[in-house]
Motif scaffolding. Structure first.
Motif, PDB file in Angstrom:
ATOM      1  N   PHE A 260       0.813  -1.208   0.000  1.00  0.00           N
ATOM      2  CA  PHE A 260       0.000   0.000   0.000  1.00  0.00           C
ATOM      3  C   PHE A 260       0.852   1.267   0.000  1.00  0.00           C
ATOM      4  N   LEU A 261       2.097   1.157   0.426  1.00  0.00           N
ATOM      5  CA  LEU A 261       2.922   2.354   0.565  1.00  0.00           C
ATOM      6  C   LEU A 261       3.168   3.058  -0.767  1.00  0.00           C
ATOM      7  N   PRO A 262       3.609   2.360  -1.835  1.00  0.00           N
ATOM      8  CA  PRO A 262       3.780   3.086  -3.098  1.00  0.00           C
ATOM      9  C   PRO A 262       2.471   3.616  -3.653  1.00  0.00           C
ATOM     10  N   CYS A 263       1.377   2.918  -3.405  1.00  0.00           N
ATOM     11  CA  CYS A 263       0.066   3.402  -3.866  1.00  0.00           C
ATOM     12  C   CYS A 263      -0.290   4.723  -3.192  1.00  0.00           C
ATOM     13  N   VAL A 361       1.785  -6.042 -11.948  1.00  0.00           N
ATOM     14  CA  VAL A 361       0.448  -5.544 -11.612  1.00  0.00           C
ATOM     15  C   VAL A 361       0.557  -4.230 -10.845  1.00  0.00           C
ATOM     16  N   LEU A 362       1.530  -4.167  -9.936  1.00  0.00           N
ATOM     17  CA  LEU A 362       1.721  -2.956  -9.152  1.00  0.00           C
ATOM     18  C   LEU A 362       2.136  -1.787 -10.035  1.00  0.00           C
ATOM     19  N   VAL A 363       3.035  -2.027 -10.982  1.00  0.00           N
ATOM     20  CA  VAL A 363       3.502  -0.950 -11.868  1.00  0.00           C
ATOM     21  C   VAL A 363       2.362  -0.409 -12.721  1.00  0.00           C
ATOM     22  N   ILE A 364       1.591  -1.309 -13.327  1.00  0.00           N
ATOM     23  CA  ILE A 364       0.449  -0.876 -14.152  1.00  0.00           C
ATOM     24  C   ILE A 364      -0.569  -0.126 -13.303  1.00  0.00           C
ATOM     25  N   GLY A 365      -0.825  -0.642 -12.109  1.00  0.00           N
ATOM     26  CA  GLY A 365      -1.795  -0.002 -11.228  1.00  0.00           C
ATOM     27  C   GLY A 365      -1.341   1.361 -10.757  1.00  0.00           C
ATOM     28  N   LEU A 366      -0.043   1.503 -10.484  1.00  0.00           N
ATOM     29  CA  LEU A 366       0.473   2.801 -10.049  1.00  0.00           C
ATOM     30  C   LEU A 366       0.326   3.843 -11.162  1.00  0.00           C
ATOM     31  N   TRP A 367       0.496   3.436 -12.401  1.00  0.00           N
ATOM     32  CA  TRP A 367       0.300   4.364 -13.510  1.00  0.00           C
ATOM     33  C   TRP A 367      -1.159   4.842 -13.555  1.00  0.00           C
ATOM     34  N   ARG A 368      -2.070   3.921 -13.321  1.00  0.00           N
ATOM     35  CA  ARG A 368      -3.491   4.299 -13.310  1.00  0.00           C
ATOM     36  C   ARG A 368      -3.810   5.209 -12.123  1.00  0.00           C
ATOM     37  N   ILE A 369      -3.196   4.926 -10.981  1.00  0.00           N
ATOM     38  CA  ILE A 369      -3.422   5.805  -9.819  1.00  0.00           C
ATOM     39  C   ILE A 369      -2.861   7.194 -10.090  1.00  0.00           C
ATOM     40  N   TRP A 370      -1.714   7.254 -10.766  1.00  0.00           N
ATOM     41  CA  TRP A 370      -1.127   8.552 -11.103  1.00  0.00           C
ATOM     42  C   TRP A 370      -2.084   9.375 -11.975  1.00  0.00           C
ATOM     43  N   ARG A 371      -2.753   8.707 -12.883  1.00  0.00           N
ATOM     44  CA  ARG A 371      -3.666   9.408 -13.791  1.00  0.00           C
ATOM     45  C   ARG A 371      -4.971   9.764 -13.099  1.00  0.00           C
ATOM     46  N   ALA A 372      -5.421   8.929 -12.158  1.00  0.00           N
ATOM     47  CA  ALA A 372      -6.701   9.194 -11.478  1.00  0.00           C
ATOM     48  C   ALA A 372      -6.600   8.721 -10.030  1.00  0.00           C
ATOM     49  N   PRO A 373      -5.927   9.507  -9.188  1.00  0.00           N
ATOM     50  CA  PRO A 373      -5.734   9.075  -7.784  1.00  0.00           C
ATOM     51  C   PRO A 373      -7.044   9.059  -7.008  1.00  0.00           C
ATOM     52  N   SER A 374      -7.213   8.014  -6.210  1.00  0.00           N
ATOM     53  CA  SER A 374      -8.382   7.920  -5.343  1.00  0.00           C
ATOM     54  C   SER A 374      -8.104   6.924  -4.242  1.00  0.00           C
ATOM     55  N   LEU A 375      -8.810   7.048  -3.147  1.00  0.00           N
ATOM     56  CA  LEU A 375      -8.672   6.116  -2.032  1.00  0.00           C
ATOM     57  C   LEU A 375      -9.067   4.710  -2.457  1.00  0.00           C
ATOM     58  N   ALA A 376     -10.156   4.591  -3.214  1.00  0.00           N
ATOM     59  CA  ALA A 376     -10.630   3.273  -3.636  1.00  0.00           C
ATOM     60  C   ALA A 376      -9.588   2.566  -4.493  1.00  0.00           C
ATOM     61  N   LEU A 379      -6.667   1.279  -2.279  1.00  0.00           N
ATOM     62  CA  LEU A 379      -7.025   0.066  -1.538  1.00  0.00           C
ATOM     63  C   LEU A 379      -7.143  -1.135  -2.477  1.00  0.00           C
ATOM     64  N   ALA A 380      -7.728  -0.927  -3.651  1.00  0.00           N
ATOM     65  CA  ALA A 380      -7.906  -2.041  -4.582  1.00  0.00           C
ATOM     66  C   ALA A 380      -6.563  -2.563  -5.085  1.00  0.00           C
ATOM     67  N   LEU A 381      -5.661  -1.663  -5.490  1.00  0.00           N
ATOM     68  CA  LEU A 381      -4.370  -2.107  -6.018  1.00  0.00           C
ATOM     69  C   LEU A 381      -3.520  -2.735  -4.925  1.00  0.00           C
ATOM     70  N   GLY A 382      -3.486  -2.115  -3.744  1.00  0.00           N
ATOM     71  CA  GLY A 382      -2.707  -2.683  -2.650  1.00  0.00           C
ATOM     72  C   GLY A 382      -3.188  -4.072  -2.275  1.00  0.00           C
ATOM     73  N   THR A 383      -4.499  -4.253  -2.249  1.00  0.00           N
ATOM     74  CA  THR A 383      -5.067  -5.564  -1.909  1.00  0.00           C
ATOM     75  C   THR A 383      -4.774  -6.592  -2.994  1.00  0.00           C
ATOM     76  N   LEU A 384      -4.881  -6.195  -4.270  1.00  0.00           N
ATOM     77  CA  LEU A 384      -4.611  -7.128  -5.363  1.00  0.00           C
ATOM     78  C   LEU A 384      -3.145  -7.548  -5.368  1.00  0.00           C
ATOM     79  N   ALA A 385      -2.231  -6.599  -5.217  1.00  0.00           N
ATOM     80  CA  ALA A 385      -0.804  -6.929  -5.205  1.00  0.00           C
ATOM     81  C   ALA A 385      -0.462  -7.832  -4.022  1.00  0.00           C
TER      82      ALA A 385
END
Length: 432
Positions: A260-263, A361-376, A379-385
């Motif tokens: 969850f930390l990088p997210c 998965v974490l790298v792809i997800g972090l790119w998506r968070i960068w484009r549209a950051p949100s709490l949800a 949590l979703a990316l951290g849990t999936l990773a």
């Protein structure tokens, strides 16, 4: 996957089905462990059974009535989770026998004793302590777990002041008291979420009614889930620095929070203002995420780095002799069953497998968070990773699955809460 997602949303993300599924599970588990009277006696077992049935009945009544739903669920949680925990603590105080107490909680008490005596809790032969008399280990070959303390230092450091207070008051110390306080903090935090009652309801149910947490017996998952939950609360209330600090504390308690930390860092990256100011603000966020672990782990690394690394990393990763045996619900167990790996004690580079499945998965997800950051999304990316990493690990205990279930429900509830917040804010059509 869509069918699984729909099933998950229609059961664990809805109050009624969530109460039905998890309520039945916790009552069945309580009957097996306590209701039979094998450990607590017939009278206490019967009383706990009746309390649980009355609790679930009241919770269901509140749901059907459409009023006091969270109050009803809270009373059920007290009856089904808190009362058995108190009963087991009372049994230990009266008999001196830590029956049905998890060995990790008991070992943490031993670690506190060692620290108070000036000894490093890592690199210790716990078979020379009262752990050797533990009911799981009596009349058994020496278990390799007796030679390693696998938890982070904050686990026993947080219990240290409570142990001292108990000593001053001349009362027995039980580490589960610390876990109960952490649970109260987590539950109180969930009730304070600025979400609709439905989202808070399913999160409470997933955290406390899942029997695989084994909360009354002293599994310590709540120690990292509580600060993570409070971090979500701080985020939802618009306090990003406090949220980052809470996630950092969760990581200091258990490495599971690492994903969850990088997210959090990417989502909270300052996007406006002068460059120097943005760097300063990000440094504060980064410090909040890392300082709790540095402060609590650093002294023990300096004390004996080899012992610390051996206990907390090498032993559980299976890179040393006398490794943690392959077991549970992971890929490793499947490979042993298929004879790809010769035995549960064999070494295998599961760390590389974990990195191979989780990092992309974490790298792809972090790119998506960068484009549209949100709490949800955090949590979703951290849990999936975390889920991918655990399922490719050397072992997966049932309480790990409980962790993943709660985090998934928390992520789903956060997404629902976000959608409910955004929907009313859409521009209204102009009247004709």
């Amino acid at each position: 996957m869509s069918a699984v997602t729909r099933l998950f949303s229609r059961t664990l993300l809805r109050p009624g089905p969530s109460l039905l599924v998890l309520g039945a599970a916790i009552l069945a588990s309580n009957w097996v462990w306590y209701g039979s009277g094998l450990f607590l006696g017939f009278v206490v077992g019967l009383a706990l059974t009746i309390a649980g049935l009355l609790g679930v009945g009241y919770a269901a009544y509140c749901l059907a009535r459409g009023r006091c739903q969270l109050q009803g669920l809270s009373i059920f949680i007290v009856a089904a989770v808190l009362l058995p925990a108190v009963a087991l603590i009372a049994l230990r105080w009266s008999s001196g026998a830590p029956l049905l107490m998890h060995d990790g909680a008991y070992q943490t008490e031993e670690a506190i004793k060692l620290l108070l005596a000036g000894h490093d809790p890592y690199g210790v032969d716990y078979s020379q302590t009262s752990m050797r008399l533990w009911h799981w280990y009596v009349n058994q070959p020496l278990d390799s777990s007796l030679f390693h303390y696998v938890y982070s230092p904050l686990t026993f450091l947080v219990g240290l002041p409570f142990s001292l207070v108990a000593k001053v008051l001349s009362i027995p110390f039980d580490f589960r008291i610390v876990l109960i306080l952490a649970a109260l903090a987590a539950g109180g935090g969930l009730l304070q979420f600025p979400w609709r009652w439905e989202q808070r309801y399913v999160a409470l149910a997933a955290l406390f009614l899942n029997p695989f947490f084994y909360f009354p017996q002293g599994r310590n998952d709540i120690l990292f889930l509580a600060p993570l939950t409070l971090g979500v609360l701080a985020w939802a209330r618009g306090k990003p620095r406090l949220a980052a600090l809470a996630f950092g504390v969760a990581f200091a308690f258990k490495p599971f929070a690492l994903f969850f930390l990088p997210c959090v860092a990417v989502a909270l990256w300052p996007r406006s203002g002068p460059v120097i100011d943005r760097l300063r603000r990000f440094a504060i966020i980064g410090g909040a995420l890392l300082v709790p672990a540095a402060i609590t782990m650093g002294p023990f690394l300096l004390w004996n780095a080899h012992a610390y690394w051996t206990d907390t990393v090498s032993f559980v990763a299976g890179t040393i002799p006398g490794v943690y045996r392959i077991q549970g619900y992971s890929l490793a167990s499947l490979l042993v069953a298929l004879h790809v790996i010769p035995s549960p004690d064999a070494r295998f580079p599961f760390g590389l497998v974990q990195a191979a499945v989780a990092v992309p998965v974490l790298v792809i997800g972090l790119w998506r968070i960068w484009r549209a950051p949100s709490l949800a999304s955090v949590l979703a990316l951290g849990t999936l990773a975390l889920a991918l990493s655990l399922l490719a690990a050397r072992f997966v205990n049932d309480n790990y699955l409980a962790d993943l279930l709660y985090l998934a429900v928390l992520a789903g509830a956060a997404r629902q809460a976000s959608a409910a917040t955004i929907a009313p804010s859409q521009p209204m059509p102009v009247a004709a």
